[in-house]
Write a protein that holds these residues in place. Structure first.
Motif, mmCIF file in Angstrom:
data_model
loop_
_atom_site.group_PDB
_atom_site.id
_atom_site.type_symbol
_atom_site.label_atom_id
_atom_site.label_comp_id
_atom_site.label_asym_id
_atom_site.label_seq_id
_atom_site.Cartn_x
_atom_site.Cartn_y
_atom_site.Cartn_z
ATOM 1 N N LYS A 97 -6.709 -4.762 7.557
ATOM 2 C CA LYS A 97 -5.875 -3.556 7.712
ATOM 3 C C LYS A 97 -6.617 -2.559 8.595
ATOM 4 O O LYS A 97 -7.083 -1.512 8.115
ATOM 5 C CB LYS A 97 -5.581 -2.944 6.351
ATOM 6 C CG LYS A 97 -4.859 -3.871 5.376
ATOM 7 C CD LYS A 97 -4.915 -3.325 3.982
ATOM 8 C CE LYS A 97 -6.341 -3.326 3.469
ATOM 9 N NZ LYS A 97 -6.467 -2.846 2.090
ATOM 10 N N SER A 106 -5.128 1.423 8.709
ATOM 11 C CA SER A 106 -5.342 2.252 7.522
ATOM 12 C C SER A 106 -6.830 2.419 7.228
ATOM 13 O O SER A 106 -7.276 3.502 6.815
ATOM 14 C CB SER A 106 -4.635 1.646 6.312
ATOM 15 O OG SER A 106 -5.121 0.336 6.055
ATOM 16 N N SER A 107 -7.609 1.360 7.439
ATOM 17 C CA SER A 107 -9.051 1.459 7.197
ATOM 18 C C SER A 107 -9.698 2.453 8.170
ATOM 19 O O SER A 107 -10.554 3.250 7.781
ATOM 20 C CB SER A 107 -9.703 0.081 7.354
ATOM 21 O OG SER A 107 -9.199 -0.834 6.404
ATOM 22 N N LEU A 152 -8.235 5.015 9.584
ATOM 23 C CA LEU A 152 -7.828 6.367 9.187
ATOM 24 C C LEU A 152 -8.703 6.885 8.047
ATOM 25 O O LEU A 152 -9.149 8.039 8.064
ATOM 26 C CB LEU A 152 -6.357 6.361 8.771
ATOM 27 C CG LEU A 152 -5.801 7.695 8.239
ATOM 28 C CD1 LEU A 152 -5.888 8.772 9.316
ATOM 29 C CD2 LEU A 152 -4.365 7.528 7.756
ATOM 30 N N ASN A 153 -8.961 6.027 7.070
ATOM 31 C CA ASN A 153 -9.823 6.431 5.951
ATOM 32 C C ASN A 153 -11.233 6.755 6.433
ATOM 33 O O ASN A 153 -11.839 7.744 6.005
ATOM 34 C CB ASN A 153 -9.872 5.315 4.898
ATOM 35 C CG ASN A 153 -8.540 5.128 4.211
ATOM 36 O OD1 ASN A 153 -7.781 6.073 4.040
ATOM 37 N ND2 ASN A 153 -8.232 3.896 3.834
ATOM 38 N N SER A 208 -6.318 9.395 0.354
ATOM 39 C CA SER A 208 -5.963 8.360 1.323
ATOM 40 C C SER A 208 -6.547 7.003 0.935
ATOM 41 O O SER A 208 -5.864 5.973 1.008
ATOM 42 C CB SER A 208 -6.456 8.769 2.719
ATOM 43 O OG SER A 208 -6.196 7.768 3.664
ATOM 44 N N ASN A 213 -4.455 3.717 -0.146
ATOM 45 C CA ASN A 213 -4.695 2.475 0.597
ATOM 46 C C ASN A 213 -5.030 1.329 -0.346
ATOM 47 O O ASN A 213 -4.485 0.215 -0.227
ATOM 48 C CB ASN A 213 -5.826 2.706 1.594
ATOM 49 C CG ASN A 213 -6.153 1.458 2.390
ATOM 50 O OD1 ASN A 213 -5.264 0.762 2.871
ATOM 51 N ND2 ASN A 213 -7.431 1.163 2.525
ATOM 52 N N ASN A 256 -1.880 0.402 -2.585
ATOM 53 C CA ASN A 256 -0.901 -0.403 -1.861
ATOM 54 C C ASN A 256 -1.434 -1.798 -1.562
ATOM 55 O O ASN A 256 -0.701 -2.794 -1.608
ATOM 56 C CB ASN A 256 -0.499 0.286 -0.553
ATOM 57 C CG ASN A 256 0.309 1.548 -0.802
ATOM 58 O OD1 ASN A 256 0.989 1.671 -1.818
ATOM 59 N ND2 ASN A 256 0.240 2.492 0.128
ATOM 60 N N SER A 257 -2.734 -1.835 -1.244
ATOM 61 C CA SER A 257 -3.353 -3.126 -0.959
ATOM 62 C C SER A 257 -3.334 -4.020 -2.192
ATOM 63 O O SER A 257 -3.134 -5.229 -2.097
ATOM 64 C CB SER A 257 -4.792 -2.915 -0.480
ATOM 65 O OG SER A 257 -5.443 -4.156 -0.281
#
Length: 415
Positions: free
Chosen positions: A14, A17-18, A20-21, A302, A306, A309-310
């Motif tokens: 991912k 998203s990773s 962004l974190n 966040s 993440n 959802n993961s």
């Protein structure tokens, strides 16, 4: 396959998203790193530079400006004071030591400070190469000045009028470097020191034509402000300020009040004004700290979203892992490791960016005395790394518990 490898592959699967974190954690950490380094260095500079100086006496004006100009050399002086009155104050029984300063010139932005041997004793200066100044227009330069201006013993240079800029150069006299000071870790590393007579003559060439005996008397008295000065040739002489050391604790109460009420000069306390300055800086620092903490809180949310959802997306994969022999604890560790790896990596990147950012800020600072250094590492930065680990665990704990309690048969039946 180990839990760490599984967590790493999950992060890599991912990238958006990773990333962004990582950016959120790194941005918040970098701000906190810059604030930590800057506030620590500013506080240390304020403490080191004002050490052993109880009071500064100068012309009427802003007390903070007087302190900044006479101790930290990052502001313009409030004006000049008569040498005769300065000598009288130096003889006061409450005064242990009075060090005169004469400011007004610079060399490529480096302050040229006229003073006497008391300044050397006040800061416990030692010569690294050459010798202490003795004659007019002889100078001792700080270690940073020698390095940045490429000066060595025996070199000559011309000072310029004003505390910054090099437009109005005094070409009538050249200063000569007779000594380079050992590094002190304070403001003296960034100064050029000479005697007060040199500063006077640089601005009044007519002094060169004085008779020899007047010259010697004048030089002697300018180097010793604690001695009586009655000669006519010093009546109109001025200096910028006096650095005062008290003789007794009673002086703290009596002497500043006497100066402010019975003279045309003002007395400013370095300790009081430095505290005031740092409190003013602290208002902005506190605001930025809250901003950085807000970013870190958003990063926690966040990372949590993440991972949550993961976990939903990988519930079937985790159930298969359970059927193949993976324990509940292993699933718990996989999710926790993923959160820790994200936040810890973001924290490391943030600390690096914080140091790099402060180094860039320091590079573009005009004042060398107040320059910040991003290459300094503090022990307290360990707490930032610990905070990164704590954030990872906190954000991953709920998804990890859910993974631990997941019902294999229910997940497989729905699939």
């Amino acid at each position: 396959m180990s839990p760490l490898k599984i967590s790493w592959k999950s992060i890599c699967s991912k990238p958006l998203s990773s990333s962004l974190n990582l950016i959120l954690v790194a941005f918040g950490t970098s701000i906190l790193t810059i604030l930590l380094l800057a506030s620590t260095q500013i506080n240390d500079k304020l403490s080191r530079n004002s050490k052993d100086i109880d009071l500064v006496v100068g012309a009427k004006g802003s007390p903070l400006q007087l302190i900044l100009s006479s101790i930290y050399y990052i502001d313009f002086p409030t004006g000049n004071i008569p040498l005769k009155e300065a000598n009288e104050l130096a003889q006061n029984p409450w005064v242990k030591r009075a060090v005169p300063l004469a400011l007004g010139d610079n060399y490529n932005g480096t302050r040229i400070v006229g003073t006497d041997s008391g300044f050397v004793n006040l800061y416990n200066l030692k010569i690294k190469a050459g010798k202490l100044w003795q004659q007019d227009f002889e100078t001792n330069i700080g270690s940073t000045v020698a390095e940045s201006q490429h000066l060595k013993v025996g070199d000559e240079f011309y000072g310029a009028h004003g505390l910054t800029g090099s437009t109005d150069i005094h070409k009538a006299h050249a200063y000569k470097v007779t000594g380079i000071l050992e590094p002190q870790g304070n403001v003296t590393d960034n100064l050029i020191l000479t005697n007060i007579s040199s500063v006077w003559k640089m601005h009044d060439p007519a002094d060169e034509k004085e008779h020899d005996h007047h010259k010697k008397d004048d030089d002697h008295r300018s180097e010793n402000p604690g001695k009586k000065a009655d000669a006519p040739e010093i009546q109109n002489k001025e200096i910028t300020s006096l650095l005062i050391q008290y003789r007794s604790p009673m002086s703290v109460v009596m002497f500043p009040r006497m100066v402010n009420q019975s003279t045309n000069m003002q007395a400013a306390s370095p300790a009081m004004e430095s505290t005031r300055l740092f409190s003013l800086i602290g208002v902005g620092v506190d605001t930025l700290q809250w901003f950085a903490l807000l970013i870190m809180a958003i990063a926690v949310i966040s990372v949590f979203v993440n991972l949550y959802n993961s976990l939903k997306e990988r519930s079937y994969d985790l159930a298969i892992m359970r059927t193949l022999g993976a324990s509940r604890s292993k699933l718990f560790l996989i999710v926790i490791a993923e959160g820790i790896m994200l936040t810890f990596a973001g924290t490391l990147i943030g600390i690096f960016l914080g140091h790099a950012g402060l180094q860039i800020i320091g590079h573009f600072q005009e004042s060398s005395q107040a320059r910040l250094n991003g290459l300094i590492f503090l022990n307290s930065e360990i707490y930032l790394l610990a905070a990164g680990l704590a954030i990872g665990i906190f954000a991953a704990i709920i998804p990890a518990i859910q993974a631990y309690k997941s019902n294999i048969s229910e997940i497989l039946s729905k699939s």
